[in-house]
Design a protein around this motif. Structure first.
Motif, PDB file in Angstrom:
ATOM      1  N   ASN A 284       0.852  -1.189   0.038  1.00 17.52           N
ATOM      2  CA  ASN A 284      -0.016   0.014  -0.017  1.00 17.52           C
ATOM      3  C   ASN A 284       0.893   1.176   0.166  1.00 17.52           C
ATOM      4  O   ASN A 284       1.444   1.499   0.922  1.00 17.52           O
ATOM      5  CB  ASN A 284      -0.881  -0.028   1.190  1.00 17.52           C
ATOM      6  N   LYS A 285       0.941   1.961  -1.218  1.00 19.01           N
ATOM      7  CA  LYS A 285       1.810   2.904  -1.262  1.00 19.01           C
ATOM      8  C   LYS A 285       1.988   4.120  -0.359  1.00 19.01           C
ATOM      9  O   LYS A 285       2.831   4.350   0.335  1.00 19.01           O
ATOM     10  CB  LYS A 285       1.819   3.773  -2.626  1.00 19.01           C
ATOM     11  N   GLU A 286       0.622   4.666   0.052  1.00 19.94           N
ATOM     12  CA  GLU A 286       0.361   5.729   0.878  1.00 19.94           C
ATOM     13  C   GLU A 286       0.829   5.292   2.154  1.00 19.94           C
ATOM     14  O   GLU A 286       1.752   5.967   2.929  1.00 19.94           O
ATOM     15  CB  GLU A 286      -1.149   6.028   1.066  1.00 19.94           C
ATOM     16  N   ASN A 290       4.445   6.811   4.165  1.00 22.23           N
ATOM     17  CA  ASN A 290       4.214   7.607   5.270  1.00 22.23           C
ATOM     18  C   ASN A 290       4.932   7.005   6.647  1.00 22.23           C
ATOM     19  O   ASN A 290       5.754   7.551   7.556  1.00 22.23           O
ATOM     20  CB  ASN A 290       2.623   7.740   5.883  1.00 22.23           C
ATOM     21  N   TRP A 319       8.727   5.157  -6.616  1.00 20.94           N
ATOM     22  CA  TRP A 319       8.070   6.001  -5.428  1.00 20.94           C
ATOM     23  C   TRP A 319       8.865   6.905  -4.872  1.00 20.94           C
ATOM     24  O   TRP A 319       8.599   7.644  -4.044  1.00 20.94           O
ATOM     25  CB  TRP A 319       7.438   5.038  -4.495  1.00 20.94           C
ATOM     26  N   GLU A 322       8.033  10.743  -4.428  1.00 21.18           N
ATOM     27  CA  GLU A 322       6.825  10.941  -3.511  1.00 21.18           C
ATOM     28  C   GLU A 322       7.434  10.897  -2.112  1.00 21.18           C
ATOM     29  O   GLU A 322       6.880  11.676  -1.216  1.00 21.18           O
ATOM     30  CB  GLU A 322       5.790  10.219  -3.867  1.00 21.18           C
ATOM     31  N   ARG A 326       7.006  14.068   0.755  1.00 26.19           N
ATOM     32  CA  ARG A 326       6.640  13.814   1.868  1.00 26.19           C
ATOM     33  C   ARG A 326       7.655  14.374   3.208  1.00 26.19           C
ATOM     34  O   ARG A 326       7.282  14.827   4.192  1.00 26.19           O
ATOM     35  CB  ARG A 326       6.286  12.182   2.616  1.00 26.19           C
TER      36      ARG A 326
END
Ligand code: NAD
Length: 519
Positions: A284-286, A290, A319, A322, A326
């Motif tokens: 799950n990338k998000e 995080n 990724w 990203e 973050r």
């Protein structure tokens, strides 16, 4: 109440009983229930890491003071070891409540002395509190074993009995949690405890001593000395100290393990780490990104379970931009400021070391994706701040990979397959923690079974076990047999006494001495 008043009122910290008055307050020793001003002439200045102002001076206790502390623990052991287990349990209940009631005050002092954010400091106290809560079930934990009828009229049973005076030597990065891994477990098993907290932030330990006293633990059950190498050598050599719990760096940990063991003591030594997170393309990338940011940069990377290396498998490497986005959003600020995500490093020396290691990575060919070295925090220009830093294309031969950085630096590597990622981790000398991010159960299961690391997270970035389990770092991250807290903690602080008993009514056939080995 006194604690609350002192901490709530800014600048009144010198009124605390463990700080003596003076232009710069001094931290006291805690011996036999008293906060004692040291007679030493050798002091260590303790700076607030966000401002570098001196906030207290910590004594290097004199030899006589250290002797008095051990003698007090030894004397207290005589009666403490004979208190009932229910008494010890009740005192733990009281202590647990007092820590809860004073959690915010302890956290505020941690932020001041150590630098971490208030929310993180509260977590530091909470994780220690959970160990105390587990200690409250000592009536089950300290149970021995029994077997009746091993021979005619004969039974065997075991007791887990305390060792005597047990010492604890702690690091700067968890000033509440790590002392709480030690003295409550030692005490509840019937030992007495001598603590030498980190000379860089002993305040939380001292505040907890107020609460030890308030809870009603008898004088001498826990004593606190301060100092650095000399105090450590004293502990390693003192014949009345039976066991040493150490948490800190490799250099100190190996030294203490060897010197203490050579002197016949039981030693458990938790040391440094290089924890890898493996990011699978099916994760799950998000959530994974995080969690990488939180575990890589939280506490400014000054956690032994920080995820300091990310291994991106296959397409997961796309990724990275990203991740950088973050990390850039995290707020670097003094830990006491609202909204701060990461605070300063512990000292200017630590900052220099971290910056030098970042530079060594660049010099050896790593790609700088995010450079936090020049961060300036308005209002705290003198603080030891380093912002989130990300290096890509890191290779195992690089110095920044081989050494523990202990700063907000995430090293990124790539692997074509899960097997390749596992190999990189198993080739690393440390075995403290690791995590995999995936949505595939078979992948996770393979990782769990093939990885040679003591604490494994599956979609959990910082898998520090709760106290009903034990903190099971392995390989280069640990020396000893029994780990901290949980069942292993109880084992560490007790020895087994085995009783074989026979009760027989008068036996007319028992007329002759038998000289052969009884079977
Ligand atoms: P440190 O080793 O500098 O200090 C720890 C304790 O050892 C202090 O009380 C200090 O006075 C004493 N000490 C320091 N150097 C010594 C020496 N040469 N000889 C004798 N005693 C010495 O560690 P630190 O910088 O306070 O803490 C950070 C380190 O602790 C990191 O390496 C981190 O990974 C490790 N750590 C490990 C765990 C774990 O459970 N594995 C947990 C927290 C921190």
């Amino acid at each position: 109440t006194l604690l609350k008043q002192c901490i709530a009122a800014p600048g009144s910290v010198s009124a605390l009983r463990f700080y003596a008055s003076g232009s710069v307050p001094t931290t006291k020793l805690f011996i036999n229930g008293q906060f004692v001003e040291s007679k030493t002439s050798d002091w260590i200045d303790l700076h607030n890491p966000a401002t570098n102002e001196v906030i207290t001076r910590v004594p290097k206790a004199t030899h006589d003071e250290m002797e008095a502390a051990v003698a007090g623990c030894k004397e207290a052991f005589k009666t403490w070891s004979e208190t009932t287990i229910l008494t010890r349990q009740q005192l733990m209940f009281k202590f647990q409540q007092l820590i809860k009631d004073n959690l915010k005050q302890i956290a505020a002092l941690i932020t001041k002395e150590q630098g971490k954010t208030l929310a993180d400091a509260e977590g530091d106290v909470m994780r220690g509190l959970q160990v105390i809560e587990h200690c409250c079930s000592i009536t089950s934990l300290q149970l021995g074993e029994t077997l009746s009828g091993v021979a005619k009229d004969m039974d065997i049973f075991t007791y887990r009995v305390p060792l005597g005076v047990c010492a604890g030597i702690t690091p700067f990065n968890f000033p509440a949690m790590i002392p709480l891994w030690m003295f409550p477990v030692a005490l509840v098993c019937g030992n007495t405890s001598l603590i030498k907290p980190s000379e860089r932030d002993p305040g939380a330990t001292m505040m907890m001593m107020e609460l030890v006293k308030e809870a009603g633990f008898p004088d001498g059950t826990v004593n606190v000395i301060h100092g650095a190498h000399e105090a450590v050598n004293f502990i390693c050599d003192h014949p009345d100290i039976k066991a040493i719990s150490f948490v800190g760096s490799d250099q100190a940990g190996q030294y203490i393990y060897e010197r203490g063991s050579k002197n016949g003591k039981r030693v458990q030594s938790n040391m440094g780490a290089k924890n890898h997170g493996v990011i699978m393309p099916d994760a799950n990338k998000e959530m994974a990104l995080n969690q990488l940011c939180g575990a890589g940069f939280g506490a400014a990377g000054q956690r032994c379970m920080a995820l300091s290396t990310a291994v991106f498998v296959g397409e997961a490497k796309t990724w990275l931009p990203e991740l950088v986005e973050r990390a850039q959003k995290l707020k670097v600020h003094a830990g006491s400021e609202p909204g701060a995500d990461l605070g300063p490093l512990i000292s200017p020396e630590a900052k220099k070391r971290v910056c030098d290691l970042i530079q060594s990575g660049v010099d050896e060919g790593a790609e700088m994706l995010l450079d936090g070295r020049n961060v300036v925090v308005p209002g705290y220009e003198k603080g030891n701040f380093v912002g989130p830093t990300i290096l890509n294309h890191v290779q195992p031969k690089m110095k920044c990979y081989k050494e523990e950085i202990f700063g907000p630096v995430l090293l990124c590597m790539e692997a074509d397959t899960l097997d390749e990622a596992i190999q990189v981790i198993n080739d690393n000398a440390y075995g403290n923690g690791t995590a995999i991010f995936t949505n595939n159960g078979a992948t996770a299961r393979k990782f769990i079974s093939k990885i040679d690391v003591g604490q494994v997270g599956v979609n959990v970035p910082i898998p520090v076990p709760l106290p009903m389990f034990s903190f099971t770092g392995s390989r280069g991250s640990f020396r000893g047999d029994s780990h901290f807290y949980g069942k292993q903690g109880i084992h560490f602080y007790t020895q087994t006494k085995t009783i074989t008993q026979m009760w027989r009514e008068d036996d007319a056939t028992d007329t002759q001495a038998a000289t052969a080995m009884p079977v």
